[in-house]
Design a protein around this motif. Structure first.
Motif, PDB file in Angstrom:
ATOM      1  N   PHE A 170     -11.133  -0.317  13.228  1.00  0.00           N
ATOM      2  CA  PHE A 170     -11.400  -0.832  11.884  1.00  0.00           C
ATOM      3  C   PHE A 170     -10.075  -1.008  11.156  1.00  0.00           C
ATOM      4  O   PHE A 170      -9.152  -0.218  11.319  1.00  0.00           O
ATOM      5  N   ASP A 171      -9.986  -2.050  10.331  1.00  0.00           N
ATOM      6  CA  ASP A 171      -8.787  -2.320   9.545  1.00  0.00           C
ATOM      7  C   ASP A 171      -8.707  -1.291   8.412  1.00  0.00           C
ATOM      8  O   ASP A 171      -9.535  -1.304   7.508  1.00  0.00           O
ATOM      9  N   PRO A 172      -7.738  -0.365   8.446  1.00  0.00           N
ATOM     10  CA  PRO A 172      -7.657   0.669   7.412  1.00  0.00           C
ATOM     11  C   PRO A 172      -7.498   0.109   6.009  1.00  0.00           C
ATOM     12  O   PRO A 172      -7.927   0.720   5.040  1.00  0.00           O
ATOM     13  N   ALA A 173      -6.879  -1.066   5.870  1.00  0.00           N
ATOM     14  CA  ALA A 173      -6.688  -1.663   4.547  1.00  0.00           C
ATOM     15  C   ALA A 173      -8.015  -2.114   3.940  1.00  0.00           C
ATOM     16  O   ALA A 173      -8.117  -2.258   2.727  1.00  0.00           O
ATOM     17  N   GLU A 174      -9.025  -2.322   4.765  1.00  0.00           N
ATOM     18  CA  GLU A 174     -10.324  -2.788   4.278  1.00  0.00           C
ATOM     19  C   GLU A 174     -11.313  -1.653   4.042  1.00  0.00           C
ATOM     20  O   GLU A 174     -12.379  -1.869   3.483  1.00  0.00           O
ATOM     21  N   LEU A 175     -10.998  -0.431   4.471  1.00  0.00           N
ATOM     22  CA  LEU A 175     -11.898   0.709   4.301  1.00  0.00           C
ATOM     23  C   LEU A 175     -11.788   1.261   2.885  1.00  0.00           C
ATOM     24  O   LEU A 175     -10.701   1.327   2.319  1.00  0.00           O
ATOM     25  N   THR A 176     -12.908   1.644   2.322  1.00  0.00           N
ATOM     26  CA  THR A 176     -12.941   2.164   0.953  1.00  0.00           C
ATOM     27  C   THR A 176     -13.602   3.538   0.921  1.00  0.00           C
ATOM     28  O   THR A 176     -14.239   3.958   1.884  1.00  0.00           O
ATOM     29  N   GLU A 177     -13.459   4.229  -0.196  1.00  0.00           N
ATOM     30  CA  GLU A 177     -14.126   5.514  -0.377  1.00  0.00           C
ATOM     31  C   GLU A 177     -15.638   5.346  -0.292  1.00  0.00           C
ATOM     32  O   GLU A 177     -16.344   6.240   0.166  1.00  0.00           O
ATOM     33  N   LEU A 222     -20.506  -4.023   9.444  1.00  0.00           N
ATOM     34  CA  LEU A 222     -19.271  -3.359   9.840  1.00  0.00           C
ATOM     35  C   LEU A 222     -18.092  -3.931   9.067  1.00  0.00           C
ATOM     36  O   LEU A 222     -18.071  -5.118   8.765  1.00  0.00           O
ATOM     37  N   PRO A 223     -17.096  -3.100   8.779  1.00  0.00           N
ATOM     38  CA  PRO A 223     -15.884  -3.614   8.134  1.00  0.00           C
ATOM     39  C   PRO A 223     -15.073  -4.455   9.125  1.00  0.00           C
ATOM     40  O   PRO A 223     -15.288  -4.375  10.336  1.00  0.00           O
ATOM     41  N   PRO A 224     -14.120  -5.236   8.643  1.00  0.00           N
ATOM     42  CA  PRO A 224     -13.274  -6.045   9.527  1.00  0.00           C
ATOM     43  C   PRO A 224     -12.519  -5.165  10.527  1.00  0.00           C
ATOM     44  O   PRO A 224     -12.228  -3.994  10.252  1.00  0.00           O
ATOM     45  N   THR A 225     -12.189  -5.731  11.686  1.00  0.00           N
ATOM     46  CA  THR A 225     -11.496  -4.990  12.723  1.00  0.00           C
ATOM     47  C   THR A 225     -10.151  -5.620  13.055  1.00  0.00           C
ATOM     48  O   THR A 225      -9.894  -6.775  12.725  1.00  0.00           O
TER      49      THR A 225
END
Length: 50
Positions: free
Chosen positions: A29-36, A17-20
């Motif tokens: 989820f932290d939007p800054a850590e989400l990628t395409e 899971l991405p950072p929260t």
């Protein structure tokens, strides 16, 4: 390698899971850590006014 290692579900998977941010019902989820690559596409959102 033995049969136990080969059949282990933890050895087979590589997903994480991405950072929260936040906690409880505000956990997200932290939007800054989400990628395409993760399936996130924020290209149509307006830029932040920081």
């Amino acid at each position: 390698m033995n049969d136990d290692d080969e059949l282990s579900p933890l050895a087979a998977g590589a997903a994480s899971l991405p950072p929260t941010l936040g906690e409880g019902c505000l956990l997200r989820f932290d939007p800054a850590e989400l990628t395409e690559e993760m399936g996130a596409d924020f290209s149509e959102l307006p830029a932040d006014a920081d």
